[in-house]
Scaffold this motif. Structure first.
Motif, PDB file in Angstrom:
ATOM      1  N   UNK A   1     -22.462 -49.109  26.264  1.00  0.00           N
ATOM      2  CA  UNK A   1     -21.034 -48.864  26.478  1.00  0.00           C
ATOM      3  C   UNK A   1     -20.435 -49.809  27.509  1.00  0.00           C
ATOM      4  N   UNK A   2     -21.187 -50.143  28.555  1.00  0.00           N
ATOM      5  CA  UNK A   2     -20.597 -51.038  29.549  1.00  0.00           C
ATOM      6  C   UNK A   2     -20.324 -52.404  28.935  1.00  0.00           C
ATOM      7  N   UNK A   3     -21.249 -52.877  28.130  1.00  0.00           N
ATOM      8  CA  UNK A   3     -21.051 -54.179  27.490  1.00  0.00           C
ATOM      9  C   UNK A   3     -19.800 -54.158  26.614  1.00  0.00           C
ATOM     10  N   UNK A   4     -19.516 -53.002  25.988  1.00  0.00           N
ATOM     11  CA  UNK A   4     -18.356 -52.896  25.106  1.00  0.00           C
ATOM     12  C   UNK A   4     -17.069 -52.607  25.871  1.00  0.00           C
ATOM     13  N   UNK A   5     -17.157 -51.714  26.881  1.00  0.00           N
ATOM     14  CA  UNK A   5     -15.946 -51.222  27.526  1.00  0.00           C
ATOM     15  C   UNK A   5     -15.798 -51.631  28.989  1.00  0.00           C
ATOM     16  N   UNK A   6     -16.882 -52.072  29.594  1.00  0.00           N
ATOM     17  CA  UNK A   6     -16.850 -52.270  31.038  1.00  0.00           C
ATOM     18  C   UNK A   6     -16.300 -53.602  31.482  1.00  0.00           C
ATOM     19  N   UNK A   7     -16.116 -54.532  30.573  1.00  0.00           N
ATOM     20  CA  UNK A   7     -15.610 -55.838  30.965  1.00  0.00           C
ATOM     21  C   UNK A   7     -14.908 -56.477  29.779  1.00  0.00           C
ATOM     22  N   UNK A   8     -14.208 -57.565  30.049  1.00  0.00           N
ATOM     23  CA  UNK A   8     -13.539 -58.298  28.977  1.00  0.00           C
ATOM     24  C   UNK A   8     -14.558 -59.113  28.195  1.00  0.00           C
ATOM     25  N   UNK A   9     -14.225 -59.353  26.933  1.00  0.00           N
ATOM     26  CA  UNK A   9     -15.089 -60.140  26.081  1.00  0.00           C
ATOM     27  C   UNK A   9     -14.466 -61.478  25.736  1.00  0.00           C
ATOM     28  N   UNK A  10     -15.033 -62.125  24.748  1.00  0.00           N
ATOM     29  CA  UNK A  10     -14.559 -63.433  24.306  1.00  0.00           C
ATOM     30  C   UNK A  10     -13.186 -63.293  23.658  1.00  0.00           C
ATOM     31  N   UNK A  11     -12.184 -64.061  24.087  1.00  0.00           N
ATOM     32  CA  UNK A  11     -10.847 -63.944  23.486  1.00  0.00           C
ATOM     33  C   UNK A  11     -10.823 -64.335  22.012  1.00  0.00           C
ATOM     34  N   UNK A  12     -11.837 -65.025  21.543  1.00  0.00           N
ATOM     35  CA  UNK A  12     -11.897 -65.389  20.125  1.00  0.00           C
ATOM     36  C   UNK A  12     -12.374 -64.225  19.266  1.00  0.00           C
ATOM     37  N   UNK A  13     -12.917 -63.179  19.889  1.00  0.00           N
ATOM     38  CA  UNK A  13     -13.448 -62.050  19.147  1.00  0.00           C
ATOM     39  C   UNK A  13     -14.915 -61.846  19.469  1.00  0.00           C
ATOM     40  N   UNK A  14     -15.427 -60.678  19.125  1.00  0.00           N
ATOM     41  CA  UNK A  14     -16.831 -60.394  19.407  1.00  0.00           C
ATOM     42  C   UNK A  14     -17.723 -61.280  18.548  1.00  0.00           C
ATOM     43  N   UNK A  15     -18.880 -61.611  19.065  1.00  0.00           N
ATOM     44  CA  UNK A  15     -19.836 -62.441  18.323  1.00  0.00           C
ATOM     45  C   UNK A  15     -20.242 -61.772  17.014  1.00  0.00           C
TER      46      UNK A  15
END
Length: 494
Positions: free
Chosen positions: A161-175
């Motif tokens: 959950x932290x990886x999904x919700x705890x921080x911002x991800x790649x602006x291009x979209x998830x890998x």
């Protein structure tokens, strides 16, 4: 109290005990208004909490909470043993020092100038009736909403959950999404992408706007077919490009006209909907496709290919996009699941060279940090488990049946009042009305009878008015199409 006028000011405060807003906040709002209006001056001593409670017939604790709220915001200040005062730091807030009279409509009209432009128009918020021949939308009743809901819910309950919700991800979209989309597009559209060629966007229009922001400079020449999609044309104008429209005939964009322009001007971008031209639904003929790619390579312009309804082609397999034949990185390919599921779901993608995707992702951060990775991953799940593929196979058959029925009804019921070609693909019929039919009046009268029609006005141009309208058939059942046609027949009858 030192000043009788202050007593009267507080007597005029009205407290509504039935309102949702807490009483202490109602009181703090009222006091703040008195300060902003200059009725309570900087340094002015307020009545004690006991006195205010007596005036307003409320609890003294409530008054103290209101004072504390305003003190925390800096409007009031308290001195032990002396009382509560209007802050001495807000003298510049007096009305006479603002330079303008106070407005009671601050939430209705801005106090500064807004430059109006004629290409920006509000989208009307209207009640959608039961019957509709829209611009060519899918039927959400057929969409795999349960499967999408399940996939979205799973994203919220899985580990990490932290990886999904705890921080911002790649602006291009998830890998995960980008890899799934790459595999899906390579299989279904003959592309040769990797995850690094994909950027997730919230629908086709956002993707087009992002391209304009990132790649179009004021004065750049942008070409598209006329008639075309007005909203994308407005994006070109908003980017301060020089937009030039060229004709579209029964074989799509007249590329020979583009060739003439290229001899005289430096063209930056050509926008095209080659599979089913919007709004006429015609397909770009193979020789014109090849010539368009050749011209892009020769003159160095961008081809922005909008493949908004690739999956719905009835006569034969869908035509492969221009991007599948692009060997020099000239094409930006955009598509959307909104046309497959429902316009309410803003799910789209851009496909381009890796370095361009990197650039677009950097620009995207300026307006939208990263999009909805949870929804992206849910879409990836129902791509990978085959849900989308099964859904498209099913709806293709349903929409083809609806197309055939609707075209038959048009021919039988409206006869010489309309001209149209049975579309090979897409979800609407480009319908040219007899000149005796006023499209504006037809749309209004149909709505009064419970039938929503697409806006024929958007297909008109200063030097081009075919008196034509897109009549979408895909979002209506057979019974709804029959009832809609009865209304149209009654309104257009002689």
């Amino acid at each position: 109290m030192d000043r009788p006028i202050i007593w009267r000011l507080f007597e005029e405060i009205t407290i509504d005990h039935r309102a949702e807003r807490p009483v202490y906040l109602q009181l703090s709002d009222a006091i703040l208004t008195l300060v902003k209006n200059g009725k309570l001056a900087a340094g002015e001593k307020l009545p004690g909490s006991r006195d205010v409670a007596g005036i307003l017939h409320i609890n003294r604790i409530t008054v103290n909470k209101a004072f504390e709220e305003l003190a925390m915001q800096g409007w009031l200040e308290s001195a032990v043993g002396k009382g509560t005062f209007v802050s001495s730091h807000i003298t510049d807030h007096e009305p006479k020092k603002l330079g303008k009279r106070l407005s009671a409509n601050a939430y209705k009209r801005a106090g500064f100038h807004i430059t109006s432009v004629n290409y920006l128009s509000a989208i009307p918020d209207i009640t959608i009736p039961e019957l509709h021949l829209d611009d060519g939308y899918p039927d959400p009743r057929l969409a795999p909403l349960k499967e999408l809901y399940r996939a979205y819910r799973n994203q919220l309950t899985r580990s990490g959950l932290y990886r999904k919700f705890g921080s911002y991800g790649n602006p291009a979209g998830s890998t995960y999404y980008r890899q799934s989309m790459s595999d899906y597009l390579n299989t279904s559209r003959g592309l040769k992408t990797t995850a690094r060629n994909i950027l997730s966007v919230r629908g086709t229009l956002m993707g087009i706007n992002l391209v304009c922001n990132a790649l179009i400079a004021p004065g750049d020449v942008v070409i598209s077919g006329i008639p075309g999609w007005r909203r994308v044309e407005h994006n070109f104008i908003h980017a301060r490009a020089k937009h030039i429209g060229i004709p579209v005939d029964e074989n799509g964009l007249v590329v020979e006209e583009l060739k003439k322009i290229c001899r005289k001007k430096k063209v930056r971008m050509v926008y095209v909907t080659p599979h089913h031209h919007y709004p006429t639904t015609v397909s770009l003929r193979i020789d014109r496709r090849l010539e368009l790619l050749r011209l892009a390579n020769e003159h160095g312009f961008i081809i922005l290919e909008d493949d908004y309804d690739f999956d719905f082609h009835y006569r034969h397999r869908p035509l492969l996009p221009l991007a599948s034949a692009d060997e020099n990185g000239m094409v930006i390919y955009c598509g959307s699941f909104s046309k497959s599921f429902s316009p309410a779901f803003r799910m789209g993608y851009l496909v381009a060279a890796e370095n361009l995707i990197e650039h677009l992702a950097k620009v995207r951060v300026l307006q939208d940090r990263q999009g909805d990775h949870i929804l992206d991953n849910a879409i990836a799940d129902i791509i990978n488990d085959g849900t989308i593929q099964r859904y498209l196979r099913k709806t293709l058959q349903v929409y083809e049946q609806r197309r055939d029925l609707f075209c038959s009804l048009l021919q039988q019921e409206l006869q010489d009042r309309v001209q149209f070609n049975i579309p090979e693909g897409g979800m609407s019929v480009w319908t040219v009305m007899n000149r005796s039919i006023n499209l504006d009046e037809l749309v209004k009268k149909a709505y009064q009878k419970g039938l929503l029609l697409s806006d024929g006005d958007i297909n008109k141009y200063p030097n081009l008015d075919n008196n034509a309208i897109r009549l979408g058939f895909a979002s209506s059942t057979s019974e709804e199409l029959i009832r809609s046609m009865e209304i149209l027949k009654g309104l257009t009858g002689k």
